[in-house]
Design an enzyme around this catalytic site. Sequence first.
Site, mmCIF file in Angstrom:
data_model
loop_
_atom_site.group_PDB
_atom_site.id
_atom_site.type_symbol
_atom_site.label_atom_id
_atom_site.label_comp_id
_atom_site.label_asym_id
_atom_site.label_seq_id
_atom_site.Cartn_x
_atom_site.Cartn_y
_atom_site.Cartn_z
ATOM 1 N N THR A 1 0.074 -1.496 -0.164
ATOM 2 C CA THR A 1 0.006 0.053 0.082
ATOM 3 C C THR A 1 1.087 0.726 -0.106
ATOM 4 O O THR A 1 0.826 2.315 -1.078
ATOM 5 C CB THR A 1 -1.090 -0.008 1.286
ATOM 6 O OG1 THR A 1 -2.103 -1.072 1.008
ATOM 7 C CG2 THR A 1 -1.707 1.316 1.092
ATOM 8 N N ASN B 1 4.942 -0.561 4.026
ATOM 9 C CA ASN B 1 4.424 -0.434 5.050
ATOM 10 C C ASN B 1 4.802 0.183 6.097
ATOM 11 O O ASN B 1 5.047 1.034 7.164
ATOM 12 C CB ASN B 1 2.967 -1.135 4.919
ATOM 13 C CG ASN B 1 2.589 -1.027 3.590
ATOM 14 O OD1 ASN B 1 2.339 0.040 3.238
ATOM 15 N ND2 ASN B 1 1.670 -2.730 4.070
ATOM 16 N N LYS C 1 -7.190 4.592 5.357
ATOM 17 C CA LYS C 1 -5.893 4.349 5.794
ATOM 18 C C LYS C 1 -5.151 5.704 5.900
ATOM 19 O O LYS C 1 -5.009 6.242 5.342
ATOM 20 C CB LYS C 1 -5.573 3.764 5.394
ATOM 21 C CG LYS C 1 -5.716 1.433 4.642
ATOM 22 C CD LYS C 1 -4.843 1.335 4.291
ATOM 23 C CE LYS C 1 -5.604 -0.411 4.244
ATOM 24 N NZ LYS C 1 -4.974 -1.228 3.053
ATOM 25 N N ASP C 2 -4.165 5.987 7.008
ATOM 26 C CA ASP C 2 -3.615 7.100 7.013
ATOM 27 C C ASP C 2 -2.535 7.017 5.883
ATOM 28 O O ASP C 2 -2.203 7.880 5.292
ATOM 29 C CB ASP C 2 -2.875 7.357 8.175
ATOM 30 C CG ASP C 2 -1.976 6.267 8.927
ATOM 31 O OD1 ASP C 2 -0.608 6.159 8.028
ATOM 32 O OD2 ASP C 2 -2.395 5.683 9.662
ATOM 33 N N ARG C 3 -1.692 6.490 5.367
ATOM 34 C CA ARG C 3 -1.152 5.578 4.545
ATOM 35 C C ARG C 3 -1.072 6.421 3.367
ATOM 36 O O ARG C 3 -1.041 7.027 2.345
ATOM 37 C CB ARG C 3 -0.363 5.211 4.655
ATOM 38 C CG ARG C 3 -0.561 3.604 4.437
ATOM 39 C CD ARG C 3 0.398 2.277 5.051
ATOM 40 N NE ARG C 3 -0.601 0.905 4.760
ATOM 41 C CZ ARG C 3 -1.396 0.145 5.283
ATOM 42 N NH1 ARG C 3 -0.914 0.940 6.598
ATOM 43 N NH2 ARG C 3 -1.413 -0.903 5.433
#
Length: 549
Positions: free
Chosen positions: A84, A105, A167-169
């Site tokens: 991701t 990640n 998702k934060d990323r």
Amino acid sequence: MRSTTTLACTALLSLSATAIATATAAPAPVPAAPKLVVVMAVDGLPQEQLLRYRGQFGDGGFKRLLTQGAMFGDAHQAHGTTVTAVGHSAILTGAYPYQHGIVGNNWIDRATGKSVYCTEDTRYQYIGESTRPDDGTSPARLRVDTLGDQLRYATGNKSRVLAVSGKDRGAILLAGKTGTAYMYMEGSGNFASSTYYMQQHPAWVQRFQASKPQDRYYGKTWRPMLADADYSMDAGDTPFAISYYSESGAPDASYYKRLKEGPFVDELTLDFARAAIEAEGLGANPAGVPDLLGMSLSAHDYVNHAHGPESRMSHDHLQRLDRMLAGFFTYLDKKVGSDNYLVVLTADHGFANSAEFSQQQRIDAGRVDGKKLLNGLQTHLDASFGGGKVALTASWPNLYLEQAALDKAGIKRADVETAASRWLLAQTGIADVYTRTRFEESGATGTRIDLLLRRAWHRSESGDLVVVPRAYWAFGSGSSGATHGTPYAYDTSVPLLMMGKRWIAPGSYAKYTEVVDIAPTLAAVLGVRPPAGAEGRVLVEALQRTAQR
């Protein structure tokens, strides 16, 4: 009657006049830049799924992108670690990991020997939410700029750049250094930002949070939306029913976490994007400059991990997402104007089928238990070099050697690399091992996988050994679910769709394309310079001629 010579002269004069008129005619006007650029990533969507289910899509979502936009049929996340964070970093930087520095990640920090998360930054906290040390709060580890950063620079910071994700990323790596990221909080179900971006939320975010849209799904059940016969191509024939509740009898952290793992978190993400467009005036910038909205729709990745991309749940989620996109595009038509926005849709990575499903198809597939593999390798190296002399840390597919310990013991790193590689290559499910020496001293072999792995290796952040599983094998344990992360085509092949009739020429384009091509292409449309690390090409074949600035 005029002579032949006279007629010839007249014809030549006529042609000359036409040529002069053509040469001096004003060029076709270049259309204004889009008022709003929307870049969407569907987390974990393989190109194969988009094509397999396209006959069941409605008219306004994926099908609209496919028919009214440009479809690139051979598009890839062209690096060797397809996860991701790495994929999201590629989208708007146009850079590969060896430049942008996001190699997974998670990876190992050489200074501390501890695992670090791609967007963690303990200097900042979530606004109004609890924050753990490894939560994603800033883009500090992203080593390059993004298209949004370049757009803000070119407009004197007048362009608005905002990203939202489950998702934060997904949000942070699309927002870049100077945009604003909002991410789903699994403890509260809110979308929140961090103190990297601001000290407190604007009023519109506070109103959105106060309305508690996440609670409207409590007690609801996710069931198939199509007739049973429509799922005949999927693995398994059992209808599913996934309910959203908590043991406490009311919405709480367990409910909000469960909500993240199904279609409703995507619906919430799109709702938050609408609220941002309304409140921030995205696409109606008073300075007359373009705005950029990044969106990462996270649920498909969670569904595929849990059930596999061959499952009925994954199939149904994609159909639900299609209808959500149709509603969002209709909203953009009305709010921004169909002639005023440009949409790009892609994915951060593809997906392998679950090992069990692949085995049913008589494919050699399986899981490599990383913990057992690391323990076995450590035992082998202790026997070869002496116990405690070689220290190993893993963040698969990367293995890190503690250089100080090797120096103290008088052991050459190359000798350890050789011993480790030979042992690893003898283990079930391992295809290849790349060492630091191989990366630094050897040229590319010309194979696709070799190229992708070299692009994915960062001198400072990546491991001293990178372990490549065999095709249809992956790191993990257990007996269900699916994953991704390899350099094989099922993990790299992703959708790449662009729509915006004033700038994008509709059609299907078969030429090999990479996700890193998105940033330079949008930079060309917007009339700004591409990000510094961008190595992709401008997809001129899909641009309207008048949009080629």
